[in-house]
Motif scaffolding. Structure first.
Motif, PDB file in Angstrom:
ATOM      1  N   VAL A  49       0.860  -1.176   0.000  1.00  0.00           N
ATOM      2  CA  VAL A  49       0.000   0.000   0.000  1.00  0.00           C
ATOM      3  C   VAL A  49       0.899   1.229   0.000  1.00  0.00           C
ATOM      4  O   VAL A  49       2.007   1.195   0.534  1.00  0.00           O
ATOM      5  CB  VAL A  49      -0.951  -0.001   1.227  1.00  0.00           C
ATOM      6  CG1 VAL A  49      -0.177   0.191   2.516  1.00  0.00           C
ATOM      7  CG2 VAL A  49      -2.041   1.031   1.094  1.00  0.00           C
ATOM      8  N   THR A  50       0.444   2.280  -0.662  1.00  0.00           N
ATOM      9  CA  THR A  50       1.152   3.553  -0.593  1.00  0.00           C
ATOM     10  C   THR A  50       0.265   4.531   0.160  1.00  0.00           C
ATOM     11  O   THR A  50      -0.954   4.535  -0.009  1.00  0.00           O
ATOM     12  CB  THR A  50       1.477   4.114  -1.994  1.00  0.00           C
ATOM     13  OG1 THR A  50       0.271   4.214  -2.744  1.00  0.00           O
ATOM     14  CG2 THR A  50       2.462   3.235  -2.713  1.00  0.00           C
ATOM     15  N   ALA A  51       0.901   5.325   1.004  1.00  0.00           N
ATOM     16  CA  ALA A  51       0.143   6.278   1.807  1.00  0.00           C
ATOM     17  C   ALA A  51       1.002   7.491   2.101  1.00  0.00           C
ATOM     18  O   ALA A  51       2.224   7.382   2.231  1.00  0.00           O
ATOM     19  CB  ALA A  51      -0.302   5.621   3.114  1.00  0.00           C
ATOM     20  N   GLU A  52       0.359   8.645   2.211  1.00  0.00           N
ATOM     21  CA  GLU A  52       1.077   9.852   2.604  1.00  0.00           C
ATOM     22  C   GLU A  52       1.182   9.853   4.122  1.00  0.00           C
ATOM     23  O   GLU A  52       0.174   9.808   4.825  1.00  0.00           O
ATOM     24  CB  GLU A  52       0.363  11.105   2.113  1.00  0.00           C
ATOM     25  CG  GLU A  52       1.160  12.342   2.432  1.00  0.00           C
ATOM     26  CD  GLU A  52       0.806  13.530   1.561  1.00  0.00           C
ATOM     27  OE1 GLU A  52       1.218  14.625   1.939  1.00  0.00           O
ATOM     28  OE2 GLU A  52       0.154  13.356   0.523  1.00  0.00           O
ATOM     29  N   LEU A  53       2.428   9.889   4.613  1.00  0.00           N
ATOM     30  CA  LEU A  53       2.680   9.801   6.047  1.00  0.00           C
ATOM     31  C   LEU A  53       3.335  11.075   6.561  1.00  0.00           C
ATOM     32  O   LEU A  53       4.154  11.680   5.879  1.00  0.00           O
ATOM     33  CB  LEU A  53       3.581   8.598   6.361  1.00  0.00           C
ATOM     34  CG  LEU A  53       3.092   7.234   5.868  1.00  0.00           C
ATOM     35  CD1 LEU A  53       4.087   6.150   6.249  1.00  0.00           C
ATOM     36  CD2 LEU A  53       1.708   6.921   6.413  1.00  0.00           C
ATOM     37  N   GLU A  54       2.968  11.450   7.757  1.00  0.00           N
ATOM     38  CA  GLU A  54       3.551  12.597   8.447  1.00  0.00           C
ATOM     39  C   GLU A  54       4.821  12.150   9.176  1.00  0.00           C
ATOM     40  O   GLU A  54       5.036  10.959   9.389  1.00  0.00           O
ATOM     41  CB  GLU A  54       2.555  13.171   9.463  1.00  0.00           C
ATOM     42  CG  GLU A  54       1.259  13.676   8.856  1.00  0.00           C
ATOM     43  CD  GLU A  54       1.443  14.929   8.012  1.00  0.00           C
ATOM     44  OE1 GLU A  54       2.367  15.720   8.314  1.00  0.00           O
ATOM     45  OE2 GLU A  54       0.670  15.110   7.062  1.00  0.00           O
ATOM     46  N   ARG A  89       8.685  -4.398   4.252  1.00  0.00           N
ATOM     47  CA  ARG A  89       9.622  -3.507   3.560  1.00  0.00           C
ATOM     48  C   ARG A  89       8.941  -2.154   3.393  1.00  0.00           C
ATOM     49  O   ARG A  89       7.810  -2.070   2.918  1.00  0.00           O
ATOM     50  CB  ARG A  89       9.983  -4.046   2.174  1.00  0.00           C
ATOM     51  CG  ARG A  89      10.676  -5.380   2.180  1.00  0.00           C
ATOM     52  CD  ARG A  89      12.153  -5.211   2.532  1.00  0.00           C
ATOM     53  NE  ARG A  89      12.836  -6.494   2.546  1.00  0.00           N
ATOM     54  CZ  ARG A  89      13.221  -7.112   3.659  1.00  0.00           C
ATOM     55  NH1 ARG A  89      12.962  -6.592   4.813  1.00  0.00           N
ATOM     56  NH2 ARG A  89      13.842  -8.265   3.609  1.00  0.00           N
ATOM     57  N   VAL A  90       9.669  -1.105   3.744  1.00  0.00           N
ATOM     58  CA  VAL A  90       9.133   0.252   3.607  1.00  0.00           C
ATOM     59  C   VAL A  90      10.062   1.033   2.694  1.00  0.00           C
ATOM     60  O   VAL A  90      11.282   1.012   2.865  1.00  0.00           O
ATOM     61  CB  VAL A  90       9.030   0.949   4.985  1.00  0.00           C
ATOM     62  CG1 VAL A  90       8.481   2.358   4.829  1.00  0.00           C
ATOM     63  CG2 VAL A  90       8.153   0.139   5.937  1.00  0.00           C
ATOM     64  N   SER A  91       9.455   1.721   1.715  1.00  0.00           N
ATOM     65  CA  SER A  91      10.216   2.559   0.780  1.00  0.00           C
ATOM     66  C   SER A  91       9.790   4.003   0.964  1.00  0.00           C
ATOM     67  O   SER A  91       8.597   4.306   1.080  1.00  0.00           O
ATOM     68  CB  SER A  91       9.945   2.145  -0.664  1.00  0.00           C
ATOM     69  OG  SER A  91      10.278   0.788  -0.850  1.00  0.00           O
ATOM     70  N   GLY A  92      10.781   4.898   0.980  1.00  0.00           N
ATOM     71  CA  GLY A  92      10.517   6.321   1.160  1.00  0.00           C
ATOM     72  C   GLY A  92      10.108   7.000  -0.130  1.00  0.00           C
ATOM     73  O   GLY A  92      10.006   6.366  -1.187  1.00  0.00           O
ATOM     74  N   PHE A 121       8.532   1.738  12.112  1.00  0.00           N
ATOM     75  CA  PHE A 121       9.528   2.467  11.335  1.00  0.00           C
ATOM     76  C   PHE A 121       9.346   3.951  11.586  1.00  0.00           C
ATOM     77  O   PHE A 121       8.290   4.392  12.037  1.00  0.00           O
ATOM     78  CB  PHE A 121       9.445   2.129   9.832  1.00  0.00           C
ATOM     79  CG  PHE A 121       8.139   2.462   9.188  1.00  0.00           C
ATOM     80  CD1 PHE A 121       7.956   3.666   8.517  1.00  0.00           C
ATOM     81  CD2 PHE A 121       7.079   1.558   9.225  1.00  0.00           C
ATOM     82  CE1 PHE A 121       6.751   3.967   7.896  1.00  0.00           C
ATOM     83  CE2 PHE A 121       5.875   1.846   8.611  1.00  0.00           C
ATOM     84  CZ  PHE A 121       5.706   3.049   7.952  1.00  0.00           C
ATOM     85  N   ARG A 122      10.376   4.705  11.330  1.00  0.00           N
ATOM     86  CA  ARG A 122      10.373   6.141  11.583  1.00  0.00           C
ATOM     87  C   ARG A 122      10.328   6.899  10.266  1.00  0.00           C
ATOM     88  O   ARG A 122      11.084   6.597   9.346  1.00  0.00           O
ATOM     89  CB  ARG A 122      11.622   6.520  12.354  1.00  0.00           C
ATOM     90  CG  ARG A 122      11.762   7.987  12.584  1.00  0.00           C
ATOM     91  CD  ARG A 122      11.887   8.335  14.055  1.00  0.00           C
ATOM     92  NE  ARG A 122      11.839   9.788  14.226  1.00  0.00           N
ATOM     93  CZ  ARG A 122      10.752  10.448  14.572  1.00  0.00           C
ATOM     94  NH1 ARG A 122       9.636   9.820  14.805  1.00  0.00           N
ATOM     95  NH2 ARG A 122      10.782  11.743  14.700  1.00  0.00           N
ATOM     96  N   VAL A 123       9.456   7.891  10.192  1.00  0.00           N
ATOM     97  CA  VAL A 123       9.351   8.779   9.039  1.00  0.00           C
ATOM     98  C   VAL A 123       9.969  10.113   9.443  1.00  0.00           C
ATOM     99  O   VAL A 123       9.495  10.763  10.373  1.00  0.00           O
ATOM    100  CB  VAL A 123       7.873   8.952   8.619  1.00  0.00           C
ATOM    101  CG1 VAL A 123       7.733  10.065   7.596  1.00  0.00           C
ATOM    102  CG2 VAL A 123       7.313   7.651   8.083  1.00  0.00           C
ATOM    103  N   ASP A 124      11.050  10.501   8.752  1.00  0.00           N
ATOM    104  CA  ASP A 124      11.735  11.753   9.057  1.00  0.00           C
ATOM    105  C   ASP A 124      11.327  12.899   8.140  1.00  0.00           C
ATOM    106  O   ASP A 124      11.674  14.049   8.398  1.00  0.00           O
ATOM    107  CB  ASP A 124      13.259  11.559   8.959  1.00  0.00           C
ATOM    108  CG  ASP A 124      13.773  10.607  10.033  1.00  0.00           C
ATOM    109  OD1 ASP A 124      13.233  10.641  11.163  1.00  0.00           O
ATOM    110  OD2 ASP A 124      14.694   9.826   9.745  1.00  0.00           O
ATOM    111  N   GLU A 125      10.616  12.557   7.061  1.00  0.00           N
ATOM    112  CA  GLU A 125      10.216  13.570   6.078  1.00  0.00           C
ATOM    113  C   GLU A 125       8.821  13.208   5.581  1.00  0.00           C
ATOM    114  O   GLU A 125       8.559  12.068   5.194  1.00  0.00           O
ATOM    115  CB  GLU A 125      11.237  13.545   4.941  1.00  0.00           C
ATOM    116  CG  GLU A 125      10.831  14.194   3.676  1.00  0.00           C
ATOM    117  CD  GLU A 125      11.865  13.950   2.563  1.00  0.00           C
ATOM    118  OE1 GLU A 125      11.452  14.107   1.399  1.00  0.00           O
ATOM    119  OE2 GLU A 125      13.018  13.608   2.835  1.00  0.00           O
ATOM    120  N   ARG A 126       7.917  14.179   5.598  1.00  0.00           N
ATOM    121  CA  ARG A 126       6.553  13.947   5.114  1.00  0.00           C
ATOM    122  C   ARG A 126       6.597  13.574   3.643  1.00  0.00           C
ATOM    123  O   ARG A 126       7.368  14.143   2.864  1.00  0.00           O
ATOM    124  CB  ARG A 126       5.728  15.204   5.307  1.00  0.00           C
ATOM    125  CG  ARG A 126       4.312  15.032   4.870  1.00  0.00           C
ATOM    126  CD  ARG A 126       3.516  16.281   5.093  1.00  0.00           C
ATOM    127  NE  ARG A 126       2.158  16.030   4.692  1.00  0.00           N
ATOM    128  CZ  ARG A 126       1.339  16.949   4.246  1.00  0.00           C
ATOM    129  NH1 ARG A 126       1.741  18.194   4.154  1.00  0.00           N
ATOM    130  NH2 ARG A 126       0.128  16.634   3.886  1.00  0.00           N
TER     131      ARG A 126
END
Length: 190
Positions: A49-54, A89-92, A121-126
């Protein structure tokens, strides 16, 4: 101006009550925010799935059972976890791999499901992120982790506790104790 006697007691009591009320309101507002959090995505795996993450810490949960609420009683039926954190697996936004780690710290019940955490997992950039799970599962859910928000509450819990203690001491002092210093030696106090 130096506060003495009852004026000092009242001032200390008011400061304690104000600290307690402010901290309690902050904790309540955060609890309301946590309760309003909702999943960003839910899907059947294997799949992505693709999603916009904060910016923040995100968690993948797997549905492993069901729950039924009857009044104050909750009956839960649990199954086994099939998704392993290494299967995620997470892709930025630029296609880079985002590190994931094992996270078995969170359990949620709601919508008739029991969800347990699998990976974080950590998101460092929206931006738009892709989350791919290679193991079959009936339902996985992606949402923001609650633990960083809960850890941010500890100073307010301490302030709330100190405010409550301060207000209690002031109330006890007003009932009959004294916060004034003892009399000088040689002075007679009746």
């Amino acid at each position: 101006m130096i506060l003495r006697g009852n004026m000092l007691k009242v001032t200390v009591g008011l400061v304690g009550v104000v600290c307690w009320v402010a901290a309690a309101l902050f904790v309540f507002a955060t609890a309301v925010q946590l309760n309003a959090m909702s999943p960003v995505a839910a899907w059947r795996t294997p799949g992505a799935v693709t999603a916009e993450l904060e910016v923040g810490e995100w968690i993948l949960l797997e549905a492993v059972g069901s729950s039924i609420e009857v009044g104050p009683v909750v009956y839960e039926e649990w199954g086994r976890r099939s998704v392993h954190w290494r299967d995620v697996r997470v892709s930025g936004p630029a296609g880079e791999d985002i590190p994931t780690w094992k996270d078995y710290t969170q359990t949620e019940t709601g919508d008739g499901s029991v969800l347990v955490s699998v990976a974080s997992f950590r998101v460092d950039e929206r931006g738009v992120y892709k989350v791919d799970v290679s193991t079959p599962s009936e339902r996985v859910v992606l949402e923001e982790s609650v633990f960083p928000r809960l850890l941010g509450l500890w100073p307010w819990v301490v302030v709330s506790f100190l405010g409550l203690v301060t207000a209690t001491i002031a109330c006890l002092a007003m009932r009959g104790g004294s916060l004034t210093p003892p009399a000088e030696s040689g002075d007679f106090v009746a």
